[in-house]
Design a protein around this motif. Sequence first.
Motif, PDB file in Angstrom:
ATOM      1  N   GLN A 288       0.855  -1.180   0.000  1.00 18.00           N
ATOM      2  CA  GLN A 288       0.000   0.000   0.000  1.00 18.00           C
ATOM      3  C   GLN A 288       0.894   1.235   0.000  1.00 18.00           C
ATOM      4  O   GLN A 288       2.031   1.186   0.487  1.00 18.00           O
ATOM      5  CB  GLN A 288      -0.886   0.029   1.263  1.00 18.00           C
ATOM      6  CG  GLN A 288      -1.968  -1.030   1.284  1.00 18.00           C
ATOM      7  CD  GLN A 288      -3.185  -0.637   0.467  1.00 18.00           C
ATOM      8  OE1 GLN A 288      -3.504   0.544   0.317  1.00 18.00           O
ATOM      9  NE2 GLN A 288      -3.867  -1.638  -0.107  1.00 18.00           N
ATOM     10  N   PRO A 289       0.413   2.320  -0.516  1.00 19.43           N
ATOM     11  CA  PRO A 289       1.270   3.508  -0.574  1.00 19.43           C
ATOM     12  C   PRO A 289       1.434   4.183   0.785  1.00 19.43           C
ATOM     13  O   PRO A 289       0.617   4.003   1.686  1.00 19.43           O
ATOM     14  CB  PRO A 289       0.505   4.428  -1.535  1.00 19.43           C
ATOM     15  CG  PRO A 289      -0.920   4.021  -1.364  1.00 19.43           C
ATOM     16  CD  PRO A 289      -0.892   2.537  -1.128  1.00 19.43           C
ATOM     17  N   LEU A 290       2.517   4.917   0.900  1.00 25.52           N
ATOM     18  CA  LEU A 290       2.762   5.677   2.135  1.00 25.52           C
ATOM     19  C   LEU A 290       2.176   7.083   1.962  1.00 25.52           C
ATOM     20  O   LEU A 290       2.898   8.080   1.940  1.00 25.52           O
ATOM     21  CB  LEU A 290       4.259   5.751   2.403  1.00 25.52           C
ATOM     22  CG  LEU A 290       4.885   4.465   2.953  1.00 25.52           C
ATOM     23  CD1 LEU A 290       6.316   4.306   2.511  1.00 25.52           C
ATOM     24  CD2 LEU A 290       4.803   4.467   4.467  1.00 25.52           C
ATOM     25  N   SER A 291       0.892   7.126   1.888  1.00 24.87           N
ATOM     26  CA  SER A 291       0.252   8.413   1.585  1.00 24.87           C
ATOM     27  C   SER A 291       0.216   9.324   2.811  1.00 24.87           C
ATOM     28  O   SER A 291       0.507   8.900   3.932  1.00 24.87           O
ATOM     29  CB  SER A 291      -1.164   8.162   1.089  1.00 24.87           C
ATOM     30  OG  SER A 291      -1.911   7.597   2.148  1.00 24.87           O
ATOM     31  N   GLN A 292      -0.154  10.547   2.558  1.00 27.21           N
ATOM     32  CA  GLN A 292      -0.283  11.511   3.638  1.00 27.21           C
ATOM     33  C   GLN A 292      -1.334  11.087   4.653  1.00 27.21           C
ATOM     34  O   GLN A 292      -1.144  11.199   5.859  1.00 27.21           O
ATOM     35  CB  GLN A 292      -0.668  12.887   3.057  1.00 27.21           C
ATOM     36  CG  GLN A 292       0.516  13.798   2.781  1.00 27.21           C
ATOM     37  CD  GLN A 292       1.268  14.138   4.060  1.00 27.21           C
ATOM     38  OE1 GLN A 292       1.546  13.258   4.896  1.00 27.21           O
ATOM     39  NE2 GLN A 292       1.618  15.402   4.218  1.00 27.21           N
ATOM     40  N   SER A 293      -2.444  10.600   4.111  1.00 27.33           N
ATOM     41  CA  SER A 293      -3.553  10.266   5.017  1.00 27.33           C
ATOM     42  C   SER A 293      -3.252   9.059   5.901  1.00 27.33           C
ATOM     43  O   SER A 293      -3.959   8.798   6.877  1.00 27.33           O
ATOM     44  CB  SER A 293      -4.821   9.985   4.211  1.00 27.33           C
ATOM     45  OG  SER A 293      -4.619   8.828   3.408  1.00 27.33           O
ATOM     46  N   PHE A 294      -2.214   8.349   5.523  1.00 25.15           N
ATOM     47  CA  PHE A 294      -1.853   7.145   6.273  1.00 25.15           C
ATOM     48  C   PHE A 294      -1.591   7.479   7.750  1.00 25.15           C
ATOM     49  O   PHE A 294      -2.132   6.838   8.661  1.00 25.15           O
ATOM     50  CB  PHE A 294      -0.621   6.511   5.623  1.00 25.15           C
ATOM     51  CG  PHE A 294      -0.183   5.218   6.234  1.00 25.15           C
ATOM     52  CD1 PHE A 294      -1.090   4.247   6.616  1.00 25.15           C
ATOM     53  CD2 PHE A 294       1.176   4.954   6.398  1.00 25.15           C
ATOM     54  CE1 PHE A 294      -0.662   3.043   7.159  1.00 25.15           C
ATOM     55  CE2 PHE A 294       1.601   3.755   6.941  1.00 25.15           C
ATOM     56  CZ  PHE A 294       0.690   2.800   7.325  1.00 25.15           C
ATOM     57  N   GLY A 295      -0.804   8.513   7.955  1.00 30.55           N
ATOM     58  CA  GLY A 295      -0.491   8.927   9.329  1.00 30.55           C
ATOM     59  C   GLY A 295      -1.745   9.326  10.075  1.00 30.55           C
ATOM     60  O   GLY A 295      -1.957   8.920  11.232  1.00 30.55           O
ATOM     61  N   LEU A 296      -2.576  10.075   9.395  1.00 31.41           N
ATOM     62  CA  LEU A 296      -3.830  10.512  10.030  1.00 31.41           C
ATOM     63  C   LEU A 296      -4.664   9.317  10.445  1.00 31.41           C
ATOM     64  O   LEU A 296      -5.203   9.263  11.557  1.00 31.41           O
ATOM     65  CB  LEU A 296      -4.598  11.384   9.026  1.00 31.41           C
ATOM     66  CG  LEU A 296      -5.951  11.918   9.502  1.00 31.41           C
ATOM     67  CD1 LEU A 296      -5.768  12.786  10.745  1.00 31.41           C
ATOM     68  CD2 LEU A 296      -6.626  12.712   8.389  1.00 31.41           C
ATOM     69  N   ASN A 297      -4.757   8.340   9.571  1.00 38.85           N
ATOM     70  CA  ASN A 297      -5.561   7.162   9.872  1.00 38.85           C
ATOM     71  C   ASN A 297      -5.001   6.373  11.044  1.00 38.85           C
ATOM     72  O   ASN A 297      -5.760   5.822  11.854  1.00 38.85           O
ATOM     73  CB  ASN A 297      -5.635   6.250   8.644  1.00 38.85           C
ATOM     74  CG  ASN A 297      -6.682   6.736   7.663  1.00 38.85           C
ATOM     75  OD1 ASN A 297      -7.652   7.391   8.055  1.00 38.85           O
ATOM     76  ND2 ASN A 297      -6.490   6.426   6.388  1.00 38.85           N
ATOM     77  N   ILE A 298      -3.692   6.284  11.103  1.00 41.58           N
ATOM     78  CA  ILE A 298      -3.083   5.576  12.243  1.00 41.58           C
ATOM     79  C   ILE A 298      -3.484   6.264  13.541  1.00 41.58           C
ATOM     80  O   ILE A 298      -3.900   5.618  14.509  1.00 41.58           O
ATOM     81  CB  ILE A 298      -1.547   5.547  12.101  1.00 41.58           C
ATOM     82  CG1 ILE A 298      -1.141   4.672  10.915  1.00 41.58           C
ATOM     83  CG2 ILE A 298      -0.900   5.044  13.384  1.00 41.58           C
ATOM     84  CD1 ILE A 298       0.333   4.758  10.582  1.00 41.58           C
ATOM     85  N   ILE A 299      -3.341   7.561  13.539  1.00 39.49           N
ATOM     86  CA  ILE A 299      -3.671   8.304  14.759  1.00 39.49           C
ATOM     87  C   ILE A 299      -5.157   8.180  15.101  1.00 39.49           C
ATOM     88  O   ILE A 299      -5.525   7.945  16.257  1.00 39.49           O
ATOM     89  CB  ILE A 299      -3.291   9.793  14.596  1.00 39.49           C
ATOM     90  CG1 ILE A 299      -1.773   9.920  14.419  1.00 39.49           C
ATOM     91  CG2 ILE A 299      -3.751  10.607  15.817  1.00 39.49           C
ATOM     92  CD1 ILE A 299      -0.973   9.431  15.589  1.00 39.49           C
ATOM     93  N   ASP A 300      -5.987   8.309  14.104  1.00 40.24           N
ATOM     94  CA  ASP A 300      -7.430   8.157  14.333  1.00 40.24           C
ATOM     95  C   ASP A 300      -7.737   6.846  15.023  1.00 40.24           C
ATOM     96  O   ASP A 300      -8.448   6.801  16.034  1.00 40.24           O
ATOM     97  CB  ASP A 300      -8.178   8.180  12.980  1.00 40.24           C
ATOM     98  CG  ASP A 300      -8.542   9.612  12.574  1.00 40.24           C
ATOM     99  OD1 ASP A 300      -8.276  10.534  13.378  1.00 40.24           O
ATOM    100  OD2 ASP A 300      -9.053   9.781  11.457  1.00 40.24           O
ATOM    101  N   THR A 301      -7.205   5.789  14.444  1.00 41.00           N
ATOM    102  CA  THR A 301      -7.483   4.469  14.993  1.00 41.00           C
ATOM    103  C   THR A 301      -6.942   4.330  16.412  1.00 41.00           C
ATOM    104  O   THR A 301      -7.619   3.845  17.326  1.00 41.00           O
ATOM    105  CB  THR A 301      -6.857   3.393  14.090  1.00 41.00           C
ATOM    106  OG1 THR A 301      -7.357   3.550  12.764  1.00 41.00           O
ATOM    107  CG2 THR A 301      -7.195   2.000  14.611  1.00 41.00           C
ATOM    108  N   MET A 302      -5.722   4.794  16.572  1.00 39.02           N
ATOM    109  CA  MET A 302      -5.117   4.648  17.890  1.00 39.02           C
ATOM    110  C   MET A 302      -5.846   5.504  18.927  1.00 39.02           C
ATOM    111  O   MET A 302      -6.031   5.090  20.073  1.00 39.02           O
ATOM    112  CB  MET A 302      -3.642   5.059  17.813  1.00 39.02           C
ATOM    113  CG  MET A 302      -2.878   4.859  19.103  1.00 39.02           C
ATOM    114  SD  MET A 302      -3.045   3.171  19.782  1.00 39.02           S
ATOM    115  CE  MET A 302      -2.010   2.264  18.653  1.00 39.02           C
ATOM    116  N   TRP A 303      -6.274   6.658  18.487  1.00 44.37           N
ATOM    117  CA  TRP A 303      -6.934   7.534  19.461  1.00 44.37           C
ATOM    118  C   TRP A 303      -8.238   6.911  19.958  1.00 44.37           C
ATOM    119  O   TRP A 303      -8.591   7.032  21.123  1.00 44.37           O
ATOM    120  CB  TRP A 303      -7.207   8.921  18.849  1.00 44.37           C
ATOM    121  CG  TRP A 303      -6.997   9.966  19.888  1.00 44.37           C
ATOM    122  CD1 TRP A 303      -7.944  10.712  20.523  1.00 44.37           C
ATOM    123  CD2 TRP A 303      -5.740  10.327  20.451  1.00 44.37           C
ATOM    124  NE1 TRP A 303      -7.357  11.527  21.456  1.00 44.37           N
ATOM    125  CE2 TRP A 303      -5.998  11.307  21.437  1.00 44.37           C
ATOM    126  CE3 TRP A 303      -4.412   9.918  20.235  1.00 44.37           C
ATOM    127  CZ2 TRP A 303      -4.983  11.892  22.198  1.00 44.37           C
ATOM    128  CZ3 TRP A 303      -3.415  10.496  20.980  1.00 44.37           C
ATOM    129  CH2 TRP A 303      -3.702  11.471  21.943  1.00 44.37           C
TER     130      TRP A 303
END
Lengths: 210, 210, 210, 210
Positions: free
Chosen positions: B179-194
């Motif tokens: 999967q690509p290392l897109s910008q939204s990837f970081g956001l999604n990680i944080i969303d899920t973790m939060w």
Amino acid sequence: MSQDNSKPPVGKPGRPRSEAARRAILQTAHEILVADGLGRLTIEAVAERARVGKPTIYRYWRNAQELAMAALMADTPLEPAAEGHGSARMRLQAHVEHLLETFTTVRGRQIAQAMAAADQESELAKAFRSRVILQYREKARSILTDAQANGEIALKTDIEVILDMLHAPVFYRLLVGHQPLSQSFGLNIIDTMWAALAPTNGRGATLPKS
Amino acid sequence: MSQDNSKPPVGKPGRPRSEAARRAILQTAHEILVADGLGRLTIEAVAERARVGKPTIYRYWRNAQELAMAALMADTPLEPAAEGHGSARMRLQAHVEHLLETFTTVRGRQIAQAMAAADQESELAKAFRSRVILQYREKARSILTDAQANGEIALKTDIEVILDMLHAPVFYRLLVGHQPLSQSFGLNIIDTMWAALAPTNGRGATLPKS
Amino acid sequence: MSQDNSKPPVGKPGRPRSEAARRAILQTAHEILVADGLGRLTIEAVAERARVGKPTIYRYWRNAQELAMAALMADTPLEPAAEGHGSARMRLQAHVEHLLETFTTVRGRQIAQAMAAADQESELAKAFRSRVILQYREKARSILTDAQANGEIALKTDIEVILDMLHAPVFYRLLVGHQPLSQSFGLNIIDTMWAALAPTNGRGATLPKS
Amino acid sequence: MSQDNSKPPVGKPGRPRSEAARRAILQTAHEILVADGLGRLTIEAVAERARVGKPTIYRYWRNAQELAMAALMADTPLEPAAEGHGSARMRLQAHVEHLLETFTTVRGRQIAQAMAAADQESELAKAFRSRVILQYREKARSILTDAQANGEIALKTDIEVILDMLHAPVFYRLLVGHQPLSQSFGLNIIDTMWAALAPTNGRGATLPKS
DNA sequence: GCATAAACGAGACGGTACGTCCAGTCTTCCC
DNA sequence: GGGAAGACTGGACGTACCGTCTCGTTTATGC
């Protein structure tokens, strides 16, 4: 477009490839991998020990890395465990623990290394990833979508990211080695992830259903 | 207890090692890494281009891999960004995005590969991991513990696992490339973790502080 | 059971050795020997200048010394001159003068050095000695035995020693360099030796015939 | 005429050279020569085993070959035996047999090799030749001239050639190895030479003057 | 007696060459 | 006519020594 490349049904000219040689190569490659590791898996060594010419190896695989991947794939299942029973959480936990178990071996480390070192674009690398990585992901994906259908969980963000967060830590610890791959590791991953996935209706991390 | 072993203040016999040579080696190694990649970083090439004898290189590093790691380390910060501002969530998101940014480069892939390929037990590999990986972890750890102290989050499971789940996906996608290392990837990680970390009070993952 | 292993008339598997490569190696080795001397004849230099891999050289010769000997042998006749005419004394004198002439050259000194420096037991060293030394001895031996048969001389002691005393002084002066290898040197050797070989019938070394 | 150049009696500034170091170097060099041969005599090995710095060795000798020659010279007499008794023939025979005895040893072969391999023009090579070769020649020369004065022999040709023919065969067999250096070898040389040297009154070995 | 100067040990330096391993390719026979 | 096997060219390996060059230390002489 029909394919008849798997087995030549109509007479292809020339001497047919020796299946015995192919098997001997994979067999020898696997022996060397287990005994000496990825670094010692050279085409030359395989050719000598398998009593085979080097070009015969190159006819099948483009370099030692591809051969390594082929040998690792040919070896044993590598597939995720068969569908488990019980709640989605239990099934997901069993899934992660199976992943952990599979890769907490000498071979697990070798597989991870081979994958990390491989040319990302090569056909075999893709096949290898598909075989090793994506099957696990698909299994987990089906557990998750089933669970969502049942209302057991709520997938609030990109499921790909969820799958990454479930699987990546195993390979991460495997390659980096900063923390042990203990039994409780899988449990902790699931615990944390479940907290994120739990359907909620109040304030907090998740949006109310209604 | 004072130590004076780092720099020999009292006379060691023999000609001292040439700092100029050491620098030239690292400089050249870095140039080759950037220009041609890890595979082209040979001791011989470095020796020739740095106008240095091969034994001089071997005096410092045991093989090309170690030299590569040293060159990658000596190069640039690699450290996590300086302490950000705002809520814990914003700071953590900035942290993950910085990690993403740092490793979404040619050099990032090289670093990840070098780490995966290295002898796990070598001194330099440990130092490299510590430098590259652990610094990021420590930074994230401090954000998390601060946030817990503030009541912004509740750490219900092993923080090491949390850290893994935050960082591992980046390296995972980098090495596996599914999967690509897109910008939204970081956001999604944080969303899920939060979602997993949010303090809650009802049923579900967490309890509210109230 | 017949053997056909000396020359493979029927098919040996694999690519045959390249005669062109072998010749290029010897050619280059010879050039270096002539231009720079024995000390500069390194495998590396030969490989580079002959556009040949080092292993190809090592496939034929075990080290630079053997290559040097092979190159010196492959070069030019080195054989004693063809059978001369006239009296045994004249023929022997011509023989020694030919030896002198052959070794009073840069190449002569190189040959002598190579022979002195070589591992006495190696196969090639033996072949080299045989080629360079023994052929001359055999030629001289036949002259002497013919002369004895004719009654021109009387061999009173071990003919091997006679041969040594005829040939050794040339190599001795070549290697030690205490005296020049002048033209008259050969004449003097023959003069002295002839005094020893003259047939006698009375006391002393020689007697007047009448 | 007194010389004080051997030992500086008047004050040279600076630390004097350590005679102990010099001796240790020669001692070690000799040990290595005896144990491992000329090929293993490296400056590095000597420096390490003699607990001496490399520059100290280079202060005395320009390379390993010179050191080898120095060590071989410093070792033991090498001189021809003291003046013998009896007839000139007996004394000459004793002389040649002593030469044979001296060089029919491991060290003999080493000396011969060192001499053959050395740069012919170097100072030490000359000294070495003088020491090893010329002393024997001078001894033989004096025996011969004495014998001529006594009328025991007649030197009809260049005495240098006679000396060559007496000594060269020993080194020749030593280096070429085509025949053994047996005891009878010396005897045979003398026998043959004596036949050539015997004084005559008629024709025979030599032509009558008239 | 104190500076000066040379030789000392140690060891790193830039280099050259070693002999080996391995990668891929080429050439020949065999099926 | 393709497969098999071994020799090929060539690049890099890691090691051994070379002969030179700092270092800091030691040991004399001479100001």
